[in-house]
Design a protein around this motif. Structure first.
Motif, PDB file in Angstrom:
ATOM      1  N   SER A 339       0.826  -1.204   0.000  1.00  0.00           N
ATOM      2  CA  SER A 339       0.000   0.000   0.000  1.00  0.00           C
ATOM      3  C   SER A 339       0.863   1.259   0.000  1.00  0.00           C
ATOM      4  N   LYS A 340       0.381   2.296  -0.675  1.00  0.00           N
ATOM      5  CA  LYS A 340       1.112   3.565  -0.729  1.00  0.00           C
ATOM      6  C   LYS A 340       1.333   4.100   0.682  1.00  0.00           C
ATOM      7  N   ASP A 341       2.565   4.485   0.988  1.00  0.00           N
ATOM      8  CA  ASP A 341       2.985   5.047   2.281  1.00  0.00           C
ATOM      9  C   ASP A 341       2.957   4.046   3.426  1.00  0.00           C
ATOM     10  N   LYS A 342       2.551   2.805   3.156  1.00  0.00           N
ATOM     11  CA  LYS A 342       2.509   1.800   4.220  1.00  0.00           C
ATOM     12  C   LYS A 342       3.167   0.502   3.766  1.00  0.00           C
ATOM     13  N   LYS A 343       4.185   0.620   2.953  1.00  0.00           N
ATOM     14  CA  LYS A 343       4.865  -0.556   2.443  1.00  0.00           C
ATOM     15  C   LYS A 343       5.629  -1.257   3.559  1.00  0.00           C
ATOM     16  N   SER A 344       5.756  -2.561   3.425  1.00  0.00           N
ATOM     17  CA  SER A 344       6.593  -3.332   4.338  1.00  0.00           C
ATOM     18  C   SER A 344       7.549  -4.181   3.506  1.00  0.00           C
ATOM     19  N   VAL A 345       8.574  -4.705   4.129  1.00  0.00           N
ATOM     20  CA  VAL A 345       9.572  -5.518   3.451  1.00  0.00           C
ATOM     21  C   VAL A 345       9.369  -6.964   3.871  1.00  0.00           C
ATOM     22  N   GLY A 346       9.131  -7.850   2.898  1.00  0.00           N
ATOM     23  CA  GLY A 346       8.858  -9.242   3.212  1.00  0.00           C
ATOM     24  C   GLY A 346      10.106 -10.005   3.631  1.00  0.00           C
ATOM     25  N   GLY A 347       9.877 -11.146   4.282  1.00  0.00           N
ATOM     26  CA  GLY A 347      10.967 -12.020   4.689  1.00  0.00           C
ATOM     27  C   GLY A 347      11.375 -11.837   6.131  1.00  0.00           C
ATOM     28  N   ARG A 348      11.811 -12.919   6.751  1.00  0.00           N
ATOM     29  CA  ARG A 348      12.272 -12.885   8.133  1.00  0.00           C
ATOM     30  C   ARG A 348      13.570 -12.080   8.206  1.00  0.00           C
ATOM     31  N   LYS A 349      13.665 -11.149   9.152  1.00  0.00           N
ATOM     32  CA  LYS A 349      14.806 -10.246   9.233  1.00  0.00           C
ATOM     33  C   LYS A 349      15.792 -10.675  10.326  1.00  0.00           C
ATOM     34  N   TYR A 350      17.041 -10.337  10.080  1.00  0.00           N
ATOM     35  CA  TYR A 350      18.126 -10.443  11.057  1.00  0.00           C
ATOM     36  C   TYR A 350      18.828  -9.090  11.062  1.00  0.00           C
ATOM     37  N   ALA A 351      19.310  -8.655  12.202  1.00  0.00           N
ATOM     38  CA  ALA A 351      19.849  -7.297  12.283  1.00  0.00           C
ATOM     39  C   ALA A 351      21.167  -7.247  13.041  1.00  0.00           C
ATOM     40  N   LEU A 352      22.051  -6.411  12.551  1.00  0.00           N
ATOM     41  CA  LEU A 352      23.249  -6.078  13.314  1.00  0.00           C
ATOM     42  C   LEU A 352      23.539  -4.596  13.126  1.00  0.00           C
ATOM     43  N   ARG A 353      24.281  -4.053  14.069  1.00  0.00           N
ATOM     44  CA  ARG A 353      24.687  -2.655  13.976  1.00  0.00           C
ATOM     45  C   ARG A 353      26.134  -2.611  13.525  1.00  0.00           C
ATOM     46  N   ARG A 354      26.346  -1.980  12.383  1.00  0.00           N
ATOM     47  CA  ARG A 354      27.697  -1.875  11.850  1.00  0.00           C
ATOM     48  C   ARG A 354      28.457  -0.793  12.607  1.00  0.00           C
ATOM     49  N   ILE A 355      29.602  -1.172  13.168  1.00  0.00           N
ATOM     50  CA  ILE A 355      30.407  -0.283  13.997  1.00  0.00           C
ATOM     51  C   ILE A 355      31.723  -0.002  13.284  1.00  0.00           C
ATOM     52  N   ASP A 356      32.140   1.270  13.255  1.00  0.00           N
ATOM     53  CA  ASP A 356      33.398   1.583  12.578  1.00  0.00           C
ATOM     54  C   ASP A 356      34.589   1.385  13.514  1.00  0.00           C
ATOM     55  N   ILE A 368      17.787 -10.366   5.083  1.00  0.00           N
ATOM     56  CA  ILE A 368      16.474 -10.950   4.836  1.00  0.00           C
ATOM     57  C   ILE A 368      16.647 -12.431   4.551  1.00  0.00           C
ATOM     58  N   GLY A 369      16.138 -13.238   5.460  1.00  0.00           N
ATOM     59  CA  GLY A 369      16.226 -14.682   5.302  1.00  0.00           C
ATOM     60  C   GLY A 369      17.501 -15.283   5.849  1.00  0.00           C
ATOM     61  N   GLU A 370      18.534 -14.483   6.046  1.00  0.00           N
ATOM     62  CA  GLU A 370      19.777 -14.975   6.611  1.00  0.00           C
ATOM     63  C   GLU A 370      20.499 -13.846   7.340  1.00  0.00           C
ATOM     64  N   ARG A 371      21.363 -14.243   8.266  1.00  0.00           N
ATOM     65  CA  ARG A 371      22.075 -13.248   9.070  1.00  0.00           C
ATOM     66  C   ARG A 371      23.084 -12.475   8.228  1.00  0.00           C
ATOM     67  N   PRO A 372      23.201 -11.175   8.451  1.00  0.00           N
ATOM     68  CA  PRO A 372      24.257 -10.414   7.769  1.00  0.00           C
ATOM     69  C   PRO A 372      25.625 -10.892   8.246  1.00  0.00           C
ATOM     70  N   GLU A 373      26.598 -10.747   7.398  1.00  0.00           N
ATOM     71  CA  GLU A 373      27.953 -11.147   7.770  1.00  0.00           C
ATOM     72  C   GLU A 373      28.563 -10.076   8.672  1.00  0.00           C
ATOM     73  N   ASN A 374      29.081 -10.508   9.803  1.00  0.00           N
ATOM     74  CA  ASN A 374      29.724  -9.600  10.747  1.00  0.00           C
ATOM     75  C   ASN A 374      31.161  -9.357  10.294  1.00  0.00           C
ATOM     76  N   ASP A 375      31.536  -8.079  10.146  1.00  0.00           N
ATOM     77  CA  ASP A 375      32.886  -7.805   9.646  1.00  0.00           C
ATOM     78  C   ASP A 375      33.932  -7.760  10.755  1.00  0.00           C
ATOM     79  N   GLY A 376      33.553  -8.164  11.967  1.00  0.00           N
ATOM     80  CA  GLY A 376      34.538  -8.288  13.036  1.00  0.00           C
ATOM     81  C   GLY A 376      34.201  -7.541  14.303  1.00  0.00           C
ATOM     82  N   ASN A 377      33.677  -6.342  14.166  1.00  0.00           N
ATOM     83  CA  ASN A 377      33.334  -5.594  15.375  1.00  0.00           C
ATOM     84  C   ASN A 377      31.880  -5.127  15.377  1.00  0.00           C
ATOM     85  N   ASP A 378      31.076  -5.685  14.483  1.00  0.00           N
ATOM     86  CA  ASP A 378      29.653  -5.352  14.456  1.00  0.00           C
ATOM     87  C   ASP A 378      28.932  -6.032  15.614  1.00  0.00           C
TER      88      ASP A 378
END
Length: 434
Positions: A339-356, A368-378
């Protein structure tokens, strides 16, 4: 304390969806629901998750007992087959979520519910009502404590909101750094430290300020805080120090030009030898007023109306959406609202915070569907809250406070600027990348 069932803290349409899904056979499809915010309140740069502990409490008591079933039957909300299913309802799935006190951003999967459609759909309203309220309060409180720095903030908004919302607000504010609350039930139920002394009515009860101050000091000791703006501030401060001596704990200002008065009162107190007497200011403060008062000799802030109403954002605007479900073959497929202005993103989510390399957050990375790759300090953001129907994610209020401080510290200094701006870090979905 007897805890009532939370089962009817539910919108009617959840049970009618349940009834129709039971009849069609789709109710038992494996499903994934997610709770998230499409956007932050206008101009805000981050939000703070609060309500996780209260949601888990509600989940424990989400039971349709005799009273609840009799009420639904009497009002013909659902049919007998659905009532029978509800009578044996126990959530048996898994729930993941952001730790309470964590910062969140648009699209952050704050809560991920994995269960059958039937078990997950009826949790929508209770989850949203708790997270939307508590996160709104915690997000406002975080802005206030950020600008207050090492000067403590006192939550005192109970008289400006619903009586039960006041208890939840005190808890959420404490998570986001407030030092104490005036609300005694929050102290009893959640262990939030409480404080309070006297209002103008106590001064008006007595024949004059000296009599009122003497009564308070005789009862509570010289370390108490005296309210000095009932009549004339300068005269009241003089009397306060004469009554309590230079050991007077504090004076409170609740009206007028707070910054100017604070400066005058500090000078007067120091001249009277009360150099350690603290100045507490109250009176419809928000984060902007607190920031302005940082220029003065203020020792603590009492915050009421603006805190318990989210300082202009009384709800966090979170939604609870089905993002994946099993097809007829049992394969999980992503689903999304377009729907306009109420879109959602399909798929099971995994989340990490990217840290510099400096330890500063630079992005919210959503797989989406799999864990993001951790670059070492995320940092992984989703923690287990419920496994196989058993609550495993209980955290203390103190742990939530520590999480809030650590999470806010990770953000760049732009996060605590009060000027309007975009979220301090972007949300990146991995399937958006080339």
């Amino acid at each position: 304390m007897v805890v009532p069932s939370s089962a009817l803290l539910t919108d009617h349409y959840e049970l009618t969806m349940l009834q129709a899904a039971l009849r069609s056979g789709a109710a038992h499809r494996t499903s994934v629901f997610e709770l998230f915010a499409r956007r932050l309140p206008d101009g805000r740069r981050y939000g703070i998750v609060a309500g996780t502990g209260r949601f888990l409490e509600a989940l424990r008591e989400f039971r349709f007992g005799t009273a609840e079933l009799d009420d639904l039957r009497k009002r013909k909300v659902v049919d007998d087959a659905t009532l029978e299913w509800l009578g044996s309802y126990r959530f048996s799935g898994d729930i993941w979520g952001y730790a309470e006190g964590e910062a969140y951003f648009p699209g952050s999967p704050i809560l991920v519910v994995e269960s059958t459609f039937a078990e997950g759909v009826i949790l929508e309203t209770v989850a949203l009502s708790i997270f939307n309220h508590d996160s709104a309060i915690a997000s406002a409180a975080s802005r206030m404590t950020a600008v207050a720095g090492d000067r403590p903030c006192i939550e005192m908004g109970s008289r400006r909101t619903h009586e039960l919302s006041a208890v939840a607000a005190a808890r959420a504010a404490y998570i986001a750094g407030f030092a104490t609350t005036s609300n005694l039930e929050a102290g009893r139920r959640y262990g939030v430290p409480t404080s309070g002394t006297a209002a103008h009515s106590f001064t008006l009860l007595h024949d004059d300020e000296r009599e009122a101050f003497q009564a308070q000091v005789d009862c509570l000791g010289a370390g108490t805080t005296l309210l000095v703006d009932t009549y004339d501030v300068t005269n009241a401060v003089q009397i306060a120090v004469e009554v309590a001596g230079p050991e007077l704990g504090g004076v409170r200002l609740d009206s007028g030009d707070l910054l100017g008065q604070a400066r005058d009162v500090r000078e007067q107190l120091d001249g009277l030898g009360a150099t350690k007497t603290r100045i507490v200011v109250t009176s419809d403060l928000d984060e902007y007023a607190i920031a302005a008062l940082q220029a003065g000799p203020v020792d603590a802030y009492g915050v009421g109306t603006q805190l318990v109403t989210g300082s202009g954002a009384p709800t966090a605007g979170m939604v609870y959406k089905l993002v994946a479900r099993a097809d007829d073959a049992g394969t999980m497929v992503g689903v999304a609202k377009a729907s306009k202005d109420k879109k959602s993103v399909g798929g099971r989510k995994y989340a990490l915070r990217r840290i510099d390399s400096r330890g500063v957050a630079e992005a919210e990375i959503i797989g989406i569907g799999e864990r993001p790759e951790n670059d070492g300090n995320d940092r992984e953001l989703l923690v287990p809250l419920v496994k196989g129907g058993e609550i495993v994610g209980d955290a203390t209020l103190e742990q939530a406070r520590e999480r809030h401080l650590a999470s806010r510290k990770e953000l760049s200094r732009k996060a605590i600027q009060l000027s309007r701006g975009e979220p301090v870090i972007p949300t990146t979905y991995l399937d958006d990348q080339p």
